[in-house]
Design an enzyme around this catalytic site. Structure first.
Site, PDB file in Angstrom:
ATOM      1  CG  ASP A 198      -2.332   0.276   1.070  1.00  0.00           C
ATOM      2  OD1 ASP A 198      -2.629   1.280   0.177  1.00  0.00           O
ATOM      3  OD2 ASP A 198      -3.209  -0.218   1.583  1.00  0.00           O
ATOM      4  CD  GLU A 232       1.282   4.991  -7.191  1.00  0.00           C
ATOM      5  OE1 GLU A 232       1.613   6.341  -7.243  1.00  0.00           O
ATOM      6  OE2 GLU A 232       0.409   4.505  -7.748  1.00  0.00           O
ATOM      7  CD1 TRP A 233      -4.596   3.271  -3.476  1.00  0.00           C
ATOM      8  CD2 TRP A 233      -3.621   5.312  -2.735  1.00  0.00           C
ATOM      9  NE1 TRP A 233      -4.234   3.060  -2.143  1.00  0.00           N
ATOM     10  CE2 TRP A 233      -3.564   4.107  -1.376  1.00  0.00           C
ATOM     11  CE3 TRP A 233      -3.023   6.289  -2.402  1.00  0.00           C
ATOM     12  CZ2 TRP A 233      -3.310   4.578  -0.477  1.00  0.00           C
ATOM     13  CZ3 TRP A 233      -2.546   6.597  -1.139  1.00  0.00           C
ATOM     14  CH2 TRP A 233      -2.612   5.375   0.114  1.00  0.00           C
ATOM     15  N   GLY A 234      -2.447   4.619  -8.548  1.00  0.00           N
ATOM     16  CA  GLY A 234      -2.331   5.401  -9.659  1.00  0.00           C
ATOM     17  C   GLY A 234      -1.997   6.767  -9.579  1.00  0.00           C
ATOM     18  CG  ASP A 235      -2.034   8.849  -5.862  1.00  0.00           C
ATOM     19  OD1 ASP A 235      -3.062   8.576  -6.215  1.00  0.00           O
ATOM     20  OD2 ASP A 235      -2.071   8.982  -4.442  1.00  0.00           O
ATOM     21  CG  ASN A 236       3.486   8.948  -7.427  1.00  0.00           C
ATOM     22  OD1 ASN A 236       4.229  10.076  -7.837  1.00  0.00           O
ATOM     23  ND2 ASN A 236       2.980   8.555  -6.624  1.00  0.00           N
ATOM     24  CG  ASP A 290      -9.323   2.215  -1.268  1.00  0.00           C
ATOM     25  OD1 ASP A 290      -8.289   2.073  -2.036  1.00  0.00           O
ATOM     26  OD2 ASP A 290      -9.601   1.897  -0.130  1.00  0.00           O
TER      27      ASP A 290
HETATM   28  C1  GLA Z   1      -6.043   1.368   1.054  1.00  0.00           C
HETATM   29  C2  GLA Z   1      -6.001   0.268  -0.128  1.00  0.00           C
HETATM   30  C3  GLA Z   1      -7.305  -0.537   0.327  1.00  0.00           C
HETATM   31  C4  GLA Z   1      -6.863  -1.400   1.640  1.00  0.00           C
HETATM   32  C5  GLA Z   1      -6.721  -0.287   2.663  1.00  0.00           C
HETATM   33  C6  GLA Z   1      -6.495  -0.906   3.879  1.00  0.00           C
HETATM   34  O1  GLA Z   1      -7.160   1.961   1.096  1.00  0.00           O
HETATM   35  O2  GLA Z   1      -6.306   0.796  -1.159  1.00  0.00           O
HETATM   36  O3  GLA Z   1      -7.229  -1.670  -0.627  1.00  0.00           O
HETATM   37  O4  GLA Z   1      -5.820  -2.433   1.478  1.00  0.00           O
HETATM   38  O5  GLA Z   1      -5.898   0.700   2.560  1.00  0.00           O
HETATM   39  O6  GLA Z   1      -6.308  -0.063   4.791  1.00  0.00           O
END
Ligand code: GLA
Length: 401
Positions: free
Chosen positions: A148, A181-185, A203
């Site tokens: 994460d 990493e959510w695509g941020d970088n 998410d």
């Molecule tokens: C982030 C991730 C989620 C999950 C939570 C756990 O938000 O993107 O998929 O793993 O952390 O805290």
């Protein structure tokens, strides 16, 4: 002799640094993760019961083999040597025993931690402990690490994830490395040689068409995540996948929305990580998650992510090139009202510059199979007419005759 030894040492160095484990995740990983349904409410009994259920409800045999323990498994502090440790109350038998249990049932063991100083739920993160933690995970028999991006401070994402990649390589156990990493970088630009999958967005939220505002961050419904995949397909392929986040199938959406969500994730060649309660799954949800013909679209070995071919009045037509010159087609109705759809195949030319594939409906005839009713419904010699209900799909497979 000395020179030979030196050469040998260097060969080992080269394989331990600067590259991820190859030959892993050659098709999008499939499994289950605790977060979407259980969040912090996890303990070893839940993980074992999940494995027991998946071994008997058809999920394991459909391909869902990675069982991933997400955030909140850790004790609040590392031990005196700096080792990461599991919460002894939640996991009294320890993580090695849990891994053994999963392996004995034919599963792979996945775990979550974070590239920052703390996980998003405030447990110890991996920053500064990457090589040490990689050794710990290898000693527990971990096969999949979701990493994460909370509490990363000013750290550089690419360098930070490369450090963990190198830690895993040094520990020597082949572990699928899942960047969260959510695509941020824009990990799709640099993570091909770092991990096997990377999150492309924030998410997912358990809704078909909504945005949930948490204040400082937002989570996204199925359609919102789908739209964020635009322009990314060229970066995906065997061993390196775009990850639009885990599935919400079985967490409360109506069955049509679950079907549409699952179908589109398969069209995207997305990792299929179920996020619902395996112990209480309904028959409808089970049928969706285990439909072998839809899963085969996702798991097609050519590993080519699908694309949007057309969009009109809230109806999108997606194509995905498959092996053996076959195609998957998914007609998605984004709206809530049913929509009539007519596809006169002979008037359509579908060209994919990325895979260099083209449908030649004027000269080639394909059989048409409905992947949800699992019935053959004719050929591309005849126009297709159908009604697609709101928030639902018509998903087809075309095979050359
Ligand atoms: C982030 C991730 C989620 C999950 C939570 C756990 O938000 O993107 O998929 O793993 O952390 O805290």
């Amino acid at each position: 002799m000395k020179r030979m030894l030196l050469m040998l040492v260097c060969v080992v160095c080269a394989s331990a640094h600067g590259q991820k484990f190859n030959q892993l995740a050659l098709t999008p990983p499939m499994g289950w993760n605790s977060w979407n349904r259980f969040a912090g409410n996890i303990k070893e009994d839940l993980i074992r019961q999940t494995a027991d259920a998946m071994a008997t409800n058809g999920m394991r045999d459909a391909g869902y083999v990675y069982i991933v323990v997400d955030d909140c498994w850790e004790a609040m502090e590392r031990d005196k040597q700096g080792n990461i440790v599991a919460d002894p109350k939640k996991f009294p038998s320890g993580m090695k025993a849990l891994g053994d249990y999963l392996h004995a049932k034919g599963f792979q063991f996945g775990i979550h931690n974070c590239a920052g100083t703390k996980t998003c739920a405030g447990f110890p993160g991996g920053r500064g402990h990457e090589f040490q933690d990689a050794l710990t995970y290898a000693s527990w028999g971990v096969d999949f690490l979701k990493y994460d991006w909370c509490e990363h401070g000013t750290a550089n994402a690419e360098e930070t994830y490369k450090t963990m990649r190198d830690g895993l390589a040094t520990a020597g156990r082949p572990i699928v490395f899942s960047l969260c990493e959510w695509g941020d970088n824009k990990p799709w630009l640099w993570a091909g040689n770092v991990g096997h999958l990377w999150r492309t967005t924030g998410d997912i939220y358990n809704c078909f068409d909504c945005v949930y505002d948490h204040g400082s961050w937002k989570s996204w419904g199925v359609l919102q995540i789908l739209d964020k995949q635009d322009g990314l397909r060229q970066y995906a392929g065997p061993g390196h996948w775009n990850d639009p986040d885990m599935l919400e199938v079985g967490n409360g959406m109506p069955v049509n929305e679950e079907r549409a969500h699952f179908s589109m994730w398969c069209m995207l060649a997305a990792p299929l990580i179920a996020g619902n309660d395996m112990k209480t799954m309904s028959a409808d949800t089970r049928e969706i998650l285990t439909n072998p013909e839809v899963i085969a679209v996702d798991q097609d070995r050519a590993g080519i992510q699908g694309f949007k071919y057309s969009a009109k009045d809230g109806v999108e037509i997606w194509f995905k090139p498959l092996g053996n010159d076959a195609w998957a087609v998914c007609i998605l109705n984004r709206g809530t009202n049913a929509q009539p759809v007519t596809l006169n195949w002979k008037h359509e030319t579908v060209t994919d510059d990325l895979s260099k594939r083209e449908t030649k409906f004027d000269t080639t005839t394909y059989s048409v199979r409905n992947l949800w009713t699992r019935k053959s419904i004719g050929t591309t010699a005849e126009p297709l007419s159908s009604i697609v209900p709101g928030h639902d799909v018509l998903m087809l497979r075309l095979d050359k005759i």
